[in-house]
Write a protein that holds these residues in place. Structure first.
Motif, PDB file in Angstrom:
ATOM      1  N   UNK A 154      -9.300  -0.171  -1.079  1.00  0.00           N
ATOM      2  CA  UNK A 154      -9.277   1.264  -0.754  1.00  0.00           C
ATOM      3  C   UNK A 154     -10.727   1.732  -0.608  1.00  0.00           C
ATOM      4  N   UNK A 155     -11.373   1.412   0.506  1.00  0.00           N
ATOM      5  CA  UNK A 155     -12.816   1.686   0.633  1.00  0.00           C
ATOM      6  C   UNK A 155     -13.103   3.121   1.079  1.00  0.00           C
ATOM      7  N   UNK A 156     -12.650   4.091   0.264  1.00  0.00           N
ATOM      8  CA  UNK A 156     -12.819   5.490   0.673  1.00  0.00           C
ATOM      9  C   UNK A 156     -14.274   5.951   0.550  1.00  0.00           C
ATOM     10  N   UNK A 190       0.856  -1.204   0.000  1.00  0.00           N
ATOM     11  CA  UNK A 190       0.000   0.000   0.000  1.00  0.00           C
ATOM     12  C   UNK A 190       0.886   1.246   0.000  1.00  0.00           C
ATOM     13  N   UNK A 191       1.947   1.192   0.810  1.00  0.00           N
ATOM     14  CA  UNK A 191       2.880   2.335   0.845  1.00  0.00           C
ATOM     15  C   UNK A 191       3.486   2.552  -0.547  1.00  0.00           C
ATOM     16  N   UNK A 192       3.623   1.458  -1.307  1.00  0.00           N
ATOM     17  CA  UNK A 192       4.166   1.562  -2.674  1.00  0.00           C
ATOM     18  C   UNK A 192       3.057   1.728  -3.714  1.00  0.00           C
ATOM     19  N   UNK A 193       1.855   2.076  -3.268  1.00  0.00           N
ATOM     20  CA  UNK A 193       0.701   2.376  -4.142  1.00  0.00           C
ATOM     21  C   UNK A 193       0.207   1.173  -4.955  1.00  0.00           C
ATOM     22  N   UNK A 194       0.088   0.025  -4.298  1.00  0.00           N
ATOM     23  CA  UNK A 194      -0.419  -1.173  -4.989  1.00  0.00           C
ATOM     24  C   UNK A 194      -1.869  -0.963  -5.418  1.00  0.00           C
ATOM     25  N   UNK A 195      -2.263  -1.701  -6.444  1.00  0.00           N
ATOM     26  CA  UNK A 195      -3.640  -1.604  -6.957  1.00  0.00           C
ATOM     27  C   UNK A 195      -4.641  -2.201  -5.980  1.00  0.00           C
ATOM     28  N   UNK A 254     -13.495   9.113   6.393  1.00  0.00           N
ATOM     29  CA  UNK A 254     -13.705   7.821   5.711  1.00  0.00           C
ATOM     30  C   UNK A 254     -12.515   6.878   5.847  1.00  0.00           C
ATOM     31  N   UNK A 255     -12.745   5.632   5.463  1.00  0.00           N
ATOM     32  CA  UNK A 255     -11.627   4.700   5.407  1.00  0.00           C
ATOM     33  C   UNK A 255     -10.733   5.105   4.241  1.00  0.00           C
ATOM     34  N   UNK A 256      -9.459   4.784   4.369  1.00  0.00           N
ATOM     35  CA  UNK A 256      -8.536   5.057   3.268  1.00  0.00           C
ATOM     36  C   UNK A 256      -8.074   3.730   2.665  1.00  0.00           C
ATOM     37  N   UNK A 257      -7.552   2.846   3.530  1.00  0.00           N
ATOM     38  CA  UNK A 257      -7.130   1.532   3.026  1.00  0.00           C
ATOM     39  C   UNK A 257      -7.523   0.458   4.023  1.00  0.00           C
ATOM     40  N   UNK A 258      -7.597  -0.757   3.502  1.00  0.00           N
ATOM     41  CA  UNK A 258      -7.983  -1.890   4.324  1.00  0.00           C
ATOM     42  C   UNK A 258      -7.143  -3.081   3.896  1.00  0.00           C
ATOM     43  N   UNK A 259      -6.468  -3.688   4.867  1.00  0.00           N
ATOM     44  CA  UNK A 259      -5.776  -4.952   4.591  1.00  0.00           C
ATOM     45  C   UNK A 259      -6.603  -6.036   5.259  1.00  0.00           C
ATOM     46  N   UNK A 260      -7.154  -6.907   4.435  1.00  0.00           N
ATOM     47  CA  UNK A 260      -8.024  -7.962   4.954  1.00  0.00           C
ATOM     48  C   UNK A 260      -7.217  -9.250   5.006  1.00  0.00           C
ATOM     49  N   UNK A 261      -6.807  -9.627   6.201  1.00  0.00           N
ATOM     50  CA  UNK A 261      -5.976 -10.818   6.364  1.00  0.00           C
ATOM     51  C   UNK A 261      -6.812 -11.994   6.829  1.00  0.00           C
ATOM     52  N   UNK A 311      -6.822  -4.655   9.016  1.00  0.00           N
ATOM     53  CA  UNK A 311      -6.094  -3.464   9.474  1.00  0.00           C
ATOM     54  C   UNK A 311      -6.441  -2.304   8.542  1.00  0.00           C
ATOM     55  N   UNK A 312      -7.135  -1.306   9.114  1.00  0.00           N
ATOM     56  CA  UNK A 312      -7.618  -0.174   8.321  1.00  0.00           C
ATOM     57  C   UNK A 312      -6.805   1.080   8.589  1.00  0.00           C
ATOM     58  N   UNK A 313      -6.750   1.948   7.584  1.00  0.00           N
ATOM     59  CA  UNK A 313      -6.306   3.319   7.848  1.00  0.00           C
ATOM     60  C   UNK A 313      -7.472   4.238   7.489  1.00  0.00           C
TER      61      UNK A 313
END
Ligand code: BTN
Length: 247
Positions: A66-68, A25-30, A125-132, A118-120
């Protein structure tokens, strides 16, 4: 929807797919990128626990979103959709699947899958979501102190193709995510409640050492459990503030 080669990163070994996904995500993944690992050296569970998984036996992955379009105050809806997608996939293979609040997937009284989201947040709004997700597929012996793990292989005697299970999950998840995007919150909330372990039952709960009988009324937008006692008193609890008493 199946994941295309471009959207999936398959690793033999990684520290944690969630941490790897956060770096992406830090590297702007799709959006939609999936990190799948055959083994994690330090798979993360909830509450800082370790997630046990023998190499090459189970489904271990993280999905980037990226559930913004979703307010931060509604973030538990993502967790509900993830749990429901897992339940839907598993119900085709086995019986007695349920969600143990807030987001453990159970078969009877045993845990078959865990979810670590893990959300930011950006602004409101939400910015990013890592669904593990860790789903026990073909492992036959669990050695860690996790209380009650179980796998598909142990339940059915059958071997399952790990990437097929992943594809089934992805297809189901995106269909439910579409309901969420459309704002069909009541459908998601109702289905989640219907699949909840202990729903519609007067059961024993414990808070700070004190036991009481209650039933689930609903799960709030922040994931809080609302319990009603026989007196009609309704109380709300966040994760770990209350526990199910297993007799
Ligand atoms: C739980 O404690 O129930 C949550 C377990 C989540 C484990 C998965 S495995 C893939 C992903 N990467 C991690 O480090 N953890 C999650």
């Amino acid at each position: 929807m199946n994941i295309t080669d471009k959207n999936i990163i398959i690793l033999d070994e990684v520290e944690s797919t969630n941490n790897y996904a956060k770096q992406l995500i830090a590297d702007k993944a799709e959006e939609g990128t999936v990190v799948l690992a055959h083994y994690q050296e330090n798979g993360k569970g909830q509450q800082g626990n370790f997630w046990e998984s023998e190499a090459n036996k189970n489904l271990l992955f993280s999905l980037i979103l990226y559930p913004n379009w979703l307010g931060a105050g509604k973030q538990f809806l993502i967790s509900k959709v993830v749990s429901l997608a897992l339940v839907e996939v598993l119900k085709i293979k086995i019986e007695d699947v349920s969600i143990k609040w807030p987001n453990d997937i159970y078969v009877g009284s045993k845990k078959i899958a865990g979810i670590l989201i893990e959300n930011t947040i950006k602004g409101t709004n939400l910015e990013s979501s890592v669904i593990g997700i860790g789903l026990n597929v073909n492992q036959e012996l669990f050695v860690s102190s996790a209380p009650n793990p179980i796998s598909l292989k142990q339940l059915t005697g059958n071997y399952f193709q790990i990437q097929s299970v992943l594809n089934e999950f992805i297809a189901t998840f995106y269909s439910l995510l579409n309901d969420l995007k459309q704002g069909n919150y009541s459908k998601i909330n109702e289905t989640y409640l219907l699949n909840l372990f202990g729903n519609n039952e007067w059961r024993l709960y414990r808070k700070e050492g004190k036991e009481f009988v209650a039933r689930i009324v609903e799960i709030g937008n922040f994931g809080q459990l609302k319990l009603e006692e026989k007196s009609g008193l309704i109380s709300e609890f966040m994760f770990k503030e209350v526990e199910f008493v297993v007799l």
